[in-house]
Structures are given as structure tokens and as C-alpha cells.
Write a protein that holds these residues in place. Structure first.
Motif, PDB file in Angstrom:
ATOM      1  N   VAL A 100       0.838  -1.202   0.000  1.00 36.32           N
ATOM      2  CA  VAL A 100       0.000   0.000   0.000  1.00 36.32           C
ATOM      3  C   VAL A 100       0.870   1.248   0.000  1.00 36.32           C
ATOM      4  O   VAL A 100       0.650   2.179  -0.798  1.00 36.32           O
ATOM      5  CB  VAL A 100      -0.953   0.016   1.211  1.00 36.32           C
ATOM      6  N   GLU A 101       1.844   1.285   0.871  1.00 37.47           N
ATOM      7  CA  GLU A 101       2.683   2.486   0.954  1.00 37.47           C
ATOM      8  C   GLU A 101       3.453   2.717  -0.338  1.00 37.47           C
ATOM      9  O   GLU A 101       3.570   3.850  -0.809  1.00 37.47           O
ATOM     10  CB  GLU A 101       3.648   2.386   2.138  1.00 37.47           C
ATOM     11  N   LEU A 102       3.965   1.663  -0.938  1.00 32.94           N
ATOM     12  CA  LEU A 102       4.720   1.806  -2.183  1.00 32.94           C
ATOM     13  C   LEU A 102       3.852   2.400  -3.294  1.00 32.94           C
ATOM     14  O   LEU A 102       4.249   3.379  -3.944  1.00 32.94           O
ATOM     15  CB  LEU A 102       5.263   0.450  -2.636  1.00 32.94           C
ATOM     16  N   LEU A 103       2.688   1.831  -3.508  1.00 35.51           N
ATOM     17  CA  LEU A 103       1.878   2.239  -4.652  1.00 35.51           C
ATOM     18  C   LEU A 103       1.104   3.531  -4.410  1.00 35.51           C
ATOM     19  O   LEU A 103       0.933   4.339  -5.333  1.00 35.51           O
ATOM     20  CB  LEU A 103       0.928   1.107  -5.051  1.00 35.51           C
ATOM     21  N   VAL A 104       0.643   3.749  -3.196  1.00 35.40           N
ATOM     22  CA  VAL A 104      -0.040   5.010  -2.896  1.00 35.40           C
ATOM     23  C   VAL A 104       0.960   6.164  -2.933  1.00 35.40           C
ATOM     24  O   VAL A 104       0.678   7.234  -3.483  1.00 35.40           O
ATOM     25  CB  VAL A 104      -0.763   4.947  -1.539  1.00 35.40           C
ATOM     26  N   ASP A 105       2.137   5.950  -2.375  1.00 34.82           N
ATOM     27  CA  ASP A 105       3.148   7.014  -2.349  1.00 34.82           C
ATOM     28  C   ASP A 105       3.580   7.418  -3.753  1.00 34.82           C
ATOM     29  O   ASP A 105       3.767   8.609  -4.035  1.00 34.82           O
ATOM     30  CB  ASP A 105       4.365   6.571  -1.538  1.00 34.82           C
ATOM     31  N   ILE A 106       3.771   6.429  -4.643  1.00 31.59           N
ATOM     32  CA  ILE A 106       4.235   6.794  -5.980  1.00 31.59           C
ATOM     33  C   ILE A 106       3.132   7.499  -6.759  1.00 31.59           C
ATOM     34  O   ILE A 106       3.397   8.377  -7.585  1.00 31.59           O
ATOM     35  CB  ILE A 106       4.768   5.563  -6.748  1.00 31.59           C
ATOM     36  N   ASP A 112      -7.955   4.585  -4.201  1.00 32.15           N
ATOM     37  CA  ASP A 112      -7.169   5.802  -4.003  1.00 32.15           C
ATOM     38  C   ASP A 112      -6.123   5.939  -5.099  1.00 32.15           C
ATOM     39  O   ASP A 112      -5.940   7.015  -5.679  1.00 32.15           O
ATOM     40  CB  ASP A 112      -6.510   5.757  -2.623  1.00 32.15           C
ATOM     41  N   VAL A 113      -5.436   4.842  -5.395  1.00 31.71           N
ATOM     42  CA  VAL A 113      -4.424   4.850  -6.454  1.00 31.71           C
ATOM     43  C   VAL A 113      -5.066   5.179  -7.795  1.00 31.71           C
ATOM     44  O   VAL A 113      -4.568   6.027  -8.548  1.00 31.71           O
ATOM     45  CB  VAL A 113      -3.692   3.492  -6.522  1.00 31.71           C
ATOM     46  N   ARG A 114      -6.177   4.534  -8.108  1.00 36.49           N
ATOM     47  CA  ARG A 114      -6.849   4.764  -9.378  1.00 36.49           C
ATOM     48  C   ARG A 114      -7.312   6.221  -9.504  1.00 36.49           C
ATOM     49  O   ARG A 114      -7.218   6.833 -10.577  1.00 36.49           O
ATOM     50  CB  ARG A 114      -8.047   3.825  -9.514  1.00 36.49           C
ATOM     51  N   ARG A 115      -7.830   6.779  -8.417  1.00 32.73           N
ATOM     52  CA  ARG A 115      -8.280   8.170  -8.444  1.00 32.73           C
ATOM     53  C   ARG A 115      -7.117   9.111  -8.732  1.00 32.73           C
ATOM     54  O   ARG A 115      -7.234  10.026  -9.563  1.00 32.73           O
ATOM     55  CB  ARG A 115      -8.928   8.541  -7.105  1.00 32.73           C
ATOM     56  N   LYS A 116      -6.002   8.895  -8.066  1.00 32.18           N
ATOM     57  CA  LYS A 116      -4.845   9.754  -8.272  1.00 32.18           C
ATOM     58  C   LYS A 116      -4.273   9.584  -9.680  1.00 32.18           C
ATOM     59  O   LYS A 116      -3.799  10.554 -10.282  1.00 32.18           O
ATOM     60  CB  LYS A 116      -3.791   9.454  -7.216  1.00 32.18           C
ATOM     61  N   ARG A 166      -6.060   8.890 -12.339  1.00 32.60           N
ATOM     62  CA  ARG A 166      -6.961   9.633 -13.232  1.00 32.60           C
ATOM     63  C   ARG A 166      -6.687  11.132 -13.154  1.00 32.60           C
ATOM     64  O   ARG A 166      -6.686  11.835 -14.173  1.00 32.60           O
ATOM     65  CB  ARG A 166      -8.423   9.355 -12.868  1.00 32.60           C
ATOM     66  N   GLU A 167      -6.444  11.630 -11.957  1.00 34.57           N
ATOM     67  CA  GLU A 167      -6.162  13.053 -11.790  1.00 34.57           C
ATOM     68  C   GLU A 167      -4.839  13.426 -12.464  1.00 34.57           C
ATOM     69  O   GLU A 167      -4.704  14.523 -13.032  1.00 34.57           O
ATOM     70  CB  GLU A 167      -6.130  13.412 -10.298  1.00 34.57           C
ATOM     71  N   TYR A 168      -3.879  12.508 -12.416  1.00 30.00           N
ATOM     72  CA  TYR A 168      -2.594  12.760 -13.082  1.00 30.00           C
ATOM     73  C   TYR A 168      -2.789  12.823 -14.594  1.00 30.00           C
ATOM     74  O   TYR A 168      -2.219  13.696 -15.262  1.00 30.00           O
ATOM     75  CB  TYR A 168      -1.607  11.660 -12.711  1.00 30.00           C
ATOM     76  N   VAL A 169      -3.589  11.932 -15.123  1.00 29.65           N
ATOM     77  CA  VAL A 169      -3.897  11.974 -16.555  1.00 29.65           C
ATOM     78  C   VAL A 169      -4.520  13.322 -16.920  1.00 29.65           C
ATOM     79  O   VAL A 169      -4.160  13.931 -17.939  1.00 29.65           O
ATOM     80  CB  VAL A 169      -4.854  10.830 -16.950  1.00 29.65           C
ATOM     81  N   GLU A 170      -5.423  13.805 -16.078  1.00 29.38           N
ATOM     82  CA  GLU A 170      -6.092  15.071 -16.371  1.00 29.38           C
ATOM     83  C   GLU A 170      -5.136  16.259 -16.318  1.00 29.38           C
ATOM     84  O   GLU A 170      -5.367  17.276 -16.977  1.00 29.38           O
ATOM     85  CB  GLU A 170      -7.270  15.282 -15.425  1.00 29.38           C
ATOM     86  N   VAL A 171      -4.066  16.152 -15.541  1.00 30.57           N
ATOM     87  CA  VAL A 171      -3.030  17.191 -15.565  1.00 30.57           C
ATOM     88  C   VAL A 171      -2.445  17.281 -16.970  1.00 30.57           C
ATOM     89  O   VAL A 171      -2.272  18.378 -17.528  1.00 30.57           O
ATOM     90  CB  VAL A 171      -1.913  16.873 -14.544  1.00 30.57           C
ATOM     91  N   TRP A 172      -2.170  16.136 -17.565  1.00 29.33           N
ATOM     92  CA  TRP A 172      -1.627  16.097 -18.921  1.00 29.33           C
ATOM     93  C   TRP A 172      -2.668  16.566 -19.938  1.00 29.33           C
ATOM     94  O   TRP A 172      -2.338  17.291 -20.880  1.00 29.33           O
ATOM     95  CB  TRP A 172      -1.170  14.673 -19.262  1.00 29.33           C
ATOM     96  N   VAL A 173      -3.902  16.142 -19.764  1.00 25.50           N
ATOM     97  CA  VAL A 173      -4.961  16.536 -20.697  1.00 25.50           C
ATOM     98  C   VAL A 173      -5.100  18.062 -20.734  1.00 25.50           C
ATOM     99  O   VAL A 173      -5.166  18.670 -21.805  1.00 25.50           O
ATOM    100  CB  VAL A 173      -6.300  15.884 -20.304  1.00 25.50           C
ATOM    101  N   ALA A 174      -5.122  18.670 -19.560  1.00 23.46           N
ATOM    102  CA  ALA A 174      -5.245  20.124 -19.493  1.00 23.46           C
ATOM    103  C   ALA A 174      -4.046  20.814 -20.142  1.00 23.46           C
ATOM    104  O   ALA A 174      -4.197  21.823 -20.847  1.00 23.46           O
ATOM    105  CB  ALA A 174      -5.391  20.570 -18.038  1.00 23.46           C
TER     106      ALA A 174
END
Length: 201
Positions: free
Chosen positions: A70-76, A133-137, A139-147
Motif C-alpha cells: 500500500v505504501e509503495l503504490l499510494v506514495d508513488i 485511491d491509487v486509481r483516483r490519483k 486519473r487526476e494525473y492523466v487530467e493534468v496532462w490533458v489540461a
């Protein structure tokens, strides 16, 4: 007006510093072991042995193996999202944002290949809440690129921008698998040029 000063933050003790350092060692070792063997094949005893402590001693830092994953994947995921947003804020102009995002993600892909392999193979082993939580983050990272992509090209459709972002992630994240130890500075530059060309095509 109060003249009482806020309490000064206490510095971590030597013991706390050593514990924090050991925790980082365990996470680094876990990343390599999980990537090499797969999460299911690694025991806490293996993790402890990798840093020179007993299996039971690992429990001083993590309640179980799942907590390590959890810590590895959530942190990254946090790292990518926070870093991507910072790149956008610091970029001088819209076109520069794209190039800076490519550099940021390429640096991640080349410096954290073990985490990419773990993400690809063992995301399903996360508990439901952490996986969401990982999936949500992500998706938000993808949207940073989209914008950023739409900011540099006002005619670019949102769906097309998203397709471009995912395609470039595939290119950049496959680098540790395709190049491995043969990576050179020239290789990095070739990949960088390819990614930027794909995004501006």
C-alpha cells in the motif's frame, strides 16, 4: 495581542531517525523484491533478511506485507500527481509545460522501474480502499496532462488529448522493460524526442 511564541518543533531523536531510515530501507528492498519475484512470492522474512533484520523485526515498521505494498503504490501515485501539478505551475509557457511533463515522467520511469513493474502486476493485491485511491490519483494525473495538452492546442479534443497522454505513458513506462541496463544518455534523449513528437503530432 499575545506575545507567547508557538512551541518550537522538537527535532527527531537519534532513535527516531534510525527507525525512519530503516523504514526507507525496507521500502526500497520491498520494491526490488516485489518487482523481481512478485508480491505473493515474498515473505516478511525475505524482506527483513534483505536489510539485515529478522522477519518479526519488520513488524516494528509495518503491521503486515500488505501495508508495505500500500505504501509503495499510494506514495508513488502521490508523487506523480503532486509532481505533475508542480511542473504545470512552474512552466514558463504552455508548450514548455508539455516538454517538462515528459521530462518529469521520463525521470520517474528511469529511476523507479521496480515500481512500474509492481504497479503493472500487483495493483490487484491492494485492499479495495487503497486501490481506489491509487486509481483516483492516476486519473487526476492523466487530467493534468490533458489540461496541458489542450492548453497548448486549443483545437485538440479532450478525448484525443487523453488518448495521447495514455499512449505516451505506455511509451515511457515501457522503457525499463525494453532497454534495461543498456540505457544511455543518448537512449534517454531518443525516447524524450519520440514522446514529445507523439504529443505534438
Amino acid at each position: 495581542m499575545s506575545t507567547v511564541s508557538p512551541p518550537a518543533e522538537s527535532k527527531p531523536t537519534v532513535r527516531e531517525q534510525r527507525k525512519a531510515a530503516r523504514r526507507i530501507e525496507l521500502l526500497d528492498a520491498a520494491a526490488e523484491l516485489f518487482a523481481e519475484r512478485g508480491y505473493a512470492a515474498v515473505r516478511l522474512e525475505d524482506l527483513g533478511a534483505a536489510v539485515g533484520i529478522s522477519g518479526p523485526a519488520v513488524y516494528r515498521h509495518f503491521p503486515n506485507k500488505e501495508a508495505v505494498l500500500v505504501e509503495l503504490l499510494v506514495d508513488i501515485s502521490d508523487y506523480l500527481l503532486t509532481g505533475g501539478r508542480r511542473v504545470v505551475l512552474d512552466a514558463a509557457d504552455a508548450s514548455g509545460t508539455i516538454s517538462e511533463l515528459v521530462d518529469f515522467h521520463l525521470d520517474f520511469a528511469l529511476s523507479k522501474p521496480a515500481l512500474i513493474r509492481i504497479q503493472d502486476r500487483d495493483l490487484a493485491n491492494l485492499p479495495t480502499s487503497a486501490r481506489r485511491d491509487v486509481r483516483r490519483k492516476q486519473r487526476e494525473y492523466v487530467e493534468v496532462w490533458v489540461a496541458a495538452l489542450r492548453g497548448s492546442d486549443s483545437k485538440l479534443h479532450e478525448d484525443d488529448a487523453r488518448t495521447k497522454a495514455h499512449a505516451v505513458f505506455g511509451l515511457l513506462n515501457s522503457t525499463p522493460h525494453s532497454i534495461g541496463r543498456s540505457m544511455s544518455r543518448r537512449s534517454r534523449e531518443v525516447i524524450r524526442v519520440m514522446a514529445n513528437a507523439a504529443l505534438t503530432a
